[in-house]
Design a protein around this motif. Structure first.
Motif, mmCIF file in Angstrom:
data_model
loop_
_atom_site.group_PDB
_atom_site.id
_atom_site.type_symbol
_atom_site.label_atom_id
_atom_site.label_comp_id
_atom_site.label_asym_id
_atom_site.label_seq_id
_atom_site.Cartn_x
_atom_site.Cartn_y
_atom_site.Cartn_z
ATOM 1 N N PRO A 185 67.764 62.339 7.703
ATOM 2 C CA PRO A 185 67.281 63.882 8.514
ATOM 3 C C PRO A 185 68.631 64.712 8.531
ATOM 4 O O PRO A 185 68.594 65.929 8.382
ATOM 5 C CB PRO A 185 66.746 63.374 9.625
ATOM 6 N N ARG A 186 69.715 64.095 8.982
ATOM 7 C CA ARG A 186 71.035 65.088 9.235
ATOM 8 C C ARG A 186 71.513 65.602 7.992
ATOM 9 O O ARG A 186 71.919 66.622 7.773
ATOM 10 C CB ARG A 186 71.912 63.996 9.852
ATOM 11 N N ALA A 187 71.449 64.888 6.691
ATOM 12 C CA ALA A 187 71.829 65.290 5.403
ATOM 13 C C ALA A 187 71.143 66.434 5.059
ATOM 14 O O ALA A 187 71.165 67.286 4.375
ATOM 15 C CB ALA A 187 71.868 64.234 4.218
ATOM 16 N N VAL A 188 69.557 66.104 4.890
ATOM 17 C CA VAL A 188 68.651 67.304 4.592
ATOM 18 C C VAL A 188 68.721 68.695 5.547
ATOM 19 O O VAL A 188 68.773 69.644 4.940
ATOM 20 C CB VAL A 188 67.260 66.745 4.573
ATOM 21 N N LEU A 189 68.827 68.359 6.897
ATOM 22 C CA LEU A 189 69.142 69.490 7.586
ATOM 23 C C LEU A 189 70.395 70.252 7.389
ATOM 24 O O LEU A 189 70.440 71.493 7.543
ATOM 25 C CB LEU A 189 68.947 69.106 9.249
ATOM 26 N N GLY A 190 71.491 69.572 7.336
ATOM 27 C CA GLY A 190 72.727 70.097 6.869
ATOM 28 C C GLY A 190 72.609 70.922 5.589
ATOM 29 O O GLY A 190 73.378 72.099 5.514
ATOM 30 N N ALA A 191 72.060 70.389 4.641
ATOM 31 C CA ALA A 191 71.736 71.173 3.291
ATOM 32 C C ALA A 191 71.098 72.402 3.514
ATOM 33 O O ALA A 191 71.255 73.493 2.884
ATOM 34 C CB ALA A 191 71.037 70.479 2.381
ATOM 35 N N MET A 192 69.904 72.188 4.507
ATOM 36 C CA MET A 192 69.000 73.545 4.517
ATOM 37 C C MET A 192 69.849 74.521 5.494
ATOM 38 O O MET A 192 69.542 75.705 5.118
ATOM 39 C CB MET A 192 67.794 72.778 5.508
ATOM 40 N N VAL A 193 70.534 74.055 6.595
ATOM 41 C CA VAL A 193 71.247 74.925 7.133
ATOM 42 C C VAL A 193 72.458 75.711 6.296
ATOM 43 O O VAL A 193 72.519 76.811 6.394
ATOM 44 C CB VAL A 193 72.110 74.271 8.374
#
Length: 94
Positions: free
Chosen positions: A73-81
């Protein structure tokens, strides 16, 4: 028929577009097995496969929690941000 310089330019552009599409996915994947708690790449692949397919996983519960509940979740959220910031910056410039 396309002459060689134009064909070479099209090939270079296709390579650049391909790299721009694949590189973020590769970095997200790499971020799943780099961290304070070491999880080997093979274990990360097994955990992702087990969680996506629903097969019971024989790896430790700690490793599964770290990869599936914390790092992914942290990696996906970082990519989305990052993508959102890029889009807003481009819109702000006009």
């Amino acid at each position: 028929m396309i002459d060689n310089p134009t064909k070479s330019l099209i090939t270079k552009r296709a390579l650049i577009y391909w790299l721009l599409a694949v590189a973020p996915l590769a970095f997200i994947f790499i971020s799943l097995f780099i961290g304070r708690y070491q999880v080997p790449m093979v274990d990360v692949i097994n955990i992702l496969w087990c969680k996506v397919t629903g097969i019971p996983c024989d790896l430790s519960e700690i490793s599964q929690t770290i990869v599936w509940d914390i790092r992914l979740p942290r990696a996906v959220l970082g990519a989305m941000v990052g993508g959102s910031l890029a889009i807003s910056g481009a819109a702000f410039q006009g």
